[in-house]
Scaffold this active site. Structure first.
Site, PDB file in Angstrom:
ATOM      1  N   CYS A  80       0.893  -1.060   0.117  1.00  0.00           N
ATOM      2  CA  CYS A  80      -0.108   0.131   0.022  1.00  0.00           C
ATOM      3  C   CYS A  80       0.841   1.231   0.051  1.00  0.00           C
ATOM      4  CB  CYS A  80      -0.968   0.114   1.229  1.00  0.00           C
ATOM      5  SG  CYS A  80      -2.079   1.223   1.355  1.00  0.00           S
ATOM      6  N   GLU A 118      -5.362  -8.140  -1.877  1.00  0.00           N
ATOM      7  CA  GLU A 118      -5.121  -8.541  -0.414  1.00  0.00           C
ATOM      8  C   GLU A 118      -4.200  -7.392   0.241  1.00  0.00           C
ATOM      9  OE1 GLU A 118      -3.045 -10.337   3.102  1.00  0.00           O
ATOM     10  OE2 GLU A 118      -2.340  -9.673   1.309  1.00  0.00           O
ATOM     11  N   ARG A 169      -5.587 -12.770  12.025  1.00  0.00           N
ATOM     12  CA  ARG A 169      -5.063 -12.366  10.928  1.00  0.00           C
ATOM     13  C   ARG A 169      -5.842 -11.472  10.107  1.00  0.00           C
ATOM     14  NH1 ARG A 169       0.164 -13.276   9.446  1.00  0.00           N
ATOM     15  NH2 ARG A 169       0.864 -12.507   7.416  1.00  0.00           N
ATOM     16  N   ARG A 171      -7.262  -9.254   7.489  1.00  0.00           N
ATOM     17  CA  ARG A 171      -7.015  -8.606   6.281  1.00  0.00           C
ATOM     18  C   ARG A 171      -7.988  -8.365   5.413  1.00  0.00           C
ATOM     19  NH1 ARG A 171      -2.900  -9.028   8.809  1.00  0.00           N
ATOM     20  NH2 ARG A 171      -0.889  -9.740   8.170  1.00  0.00           N
TER      21      ARG A 171
END
Length: 441
Positions: A80, A118, A169, A171
């Protein structure tokens, strides 16, 4: 002879060691292109998935070149990067200079039927609202049916029977189907953060559900003498607290030996941040109530000596009513020793904070960490150092989460996928696959 033609083709961008490849291959897909900048990860990827991620997305997909082959599904766990907010720039121009721009060039050139992106959950948070808006807008400009609301998911919310794993986790996934006729519509995300089928994450059992290798201590997982000392000392502190507090569990605020003074002796400078003031006040109250046995404990273990560096003089108890520290899962963090219930684990990370399984008196092994990411036991890291394998796993995508989100996506967009042969092939392969990826890998 049965046909060996793949159900669909896919490309794997920023591929790591192949979490996407595991899921997409399990669905019957064939990888035709991949990129991964880390040479060690690329080697592991090639060993397990049969081809090397030798492409360079910045060279293969730019203004003058398109060396990425056509494909049906594009998967990317992309970095990102901030996009420009200057002027009235839109679309391709606004993303220029970021790796998302290269992904968008591939999408513009080939329009794969399904796009699966993702990223960390923060991508969908307020600090990255502009980046999020640009990604959704540019996908729609290219004819994709995509939700502006994020699909957030974590494998610990999925039961083992559906490919879940005992790991928090969270995401964010962006799933999109190429269908210009419906690009203007606003679909719901394929799934949002909640347990699946009434699953209770507190039911996870690491020993049986991961599973842990309880009959061995794999090389490299052993605790050092100092680490055992720190755990032994704080284990006694926890048991003593239960004894002296009539079974009440230890406090949830950071228990901070360096902050132990009586309330009467407590001095907090005016410029102290509110969060630290709160910790200091609570630790003073704790110490004042339990001073006698705490002083005996600190003297016995020589807590204020060089044996205990400052980060090991702090305990972050998040294990509720677990009776002993040795019964918890621990992490040695810069902020202290964090203890959690032995149900599900925190997210694997790329830095060295490998979970310590108290009941086994050792760290999580590489094989167990790979299981935590949904990779099969046949997956191999070759002869590389364990530290590299832990790092790669910490950077990876969870196979079960990808499997579940893709199945949810094709169920949502079934009508769009049925419009042409490309979509039908993807829909059939994913719909007919077992609900549990472990049965396909």
């Amino acid at each position: 002879m049965p046909s060996t033609k793949p159900a669909f083709t896919f490309i794997d961008l920023f591929a790591g060691i192949g979490g996407f490849a595991a899921a997409l291959s399990g669905f019957g897909g064939k990888g035709v292109y991949s990129v991964e900048i880390d040479k060690a990860a690329s080697k592991v990827y090639e060993t397990n998935w049969g081809h090397s991620p030798l492409g360079d997305i910045t060279h293969d997909a730019n203004e003058t070149a398109m060396n990425v082959p056509a494909h049906d599904v594009l998967a990317a766990g992309f970095p990102c990067q901030p996009f420009s907010k200057s002027g009235a720039q839109k679309g391709m121009e606004e993303t220029r200079g970021t790796l998302y721009w290269n992904i968008l060039r591939i999408i513009q050139a080939h329009h794969p039927k399904v796009v699966l992106l993702e990223n960390v959950r923060n991508l969908a948070g307020p600090r990255h609202s502009h980046e999020w808006e640009v990604i959704i807008r540019t996908l729609r400009e290219e004819g994709y049916h995509v939700s502006a609301a994020p699909a957030v998911f974590s494998p610990h919310l999925l039961p083992r029977s559906l490919g879940g794993r005992p790991q928090v986790r969270e995401r964010v996934f962006i799933t999109a189907t190429y269908d210009p006729e419906s690009a203007h519509l606003e679909p719901l995300p394929p799934f949002q953060l909640k347990p699946v089928l009434g699953w209770n994450p507190q039911k996870w059992n690491l020993e049986s559900d991961l599973p842990l290798d309880v009959d061995e201590t794999p090389k490299g997982t052993e605790l050092t003498t100092s680490e055992k000392l720190w755990i032994d000392a704080w284990d006694e502190w926890v048991r003593k607290y239960y004894e002296k507090s009539d079974g009440k569990q230890p406090p949830g605020f950071p228990i901070w030996a360096d902050a132990w003074v009586t309330i009467d002796d407590l001095f907090i400078p005016d410029d102290t941040p509110k969060w630290k003031r709160n910790y200091l006040e609570k630790n003073a109250e704790l110490y004042s109530t339990h001073k006698e046995w705490i002083d005996q404990w600190t003297a016995k273990w020589d807590v204020f000596s060089d044996k205990f560096p400052p980060s090991r003089r702090k305990l972050e108890w998040q294990a509720q009513n677990t009776p002993r520290l040795w019964d918890t899962v621990m992490h040695f963090r810069p902020s202290g020793i964090r203890a959690k219930k032995p149900t599900y684990l925190p997210a694997l990370v790329a830095i060295t904070q490998t979970s310590i399984i108290g009941s086994l008196g050792r760290r999580l092994s590489v094989r167990e960490a790979a299981r935590l990411q949904g990779l099969p036991d046949k997956f191999t890291f070759g002869d590389q150092r364990d530290s590299a394998s832990y790092k790669q796993l910490g950077n990876g995508v969870n196979v079960g989460a990808v499997w579940f989100i893709l199945r949810q996506h094709v169920a949502r967009d079934k009508a769009l996928l049925e419009k042409n042969d490309q979509g039908k092939r993807i829909l059939e392969a994913i719909s007919k696959a077992p609900e549990n990826p472990d049965l396909a890998l």
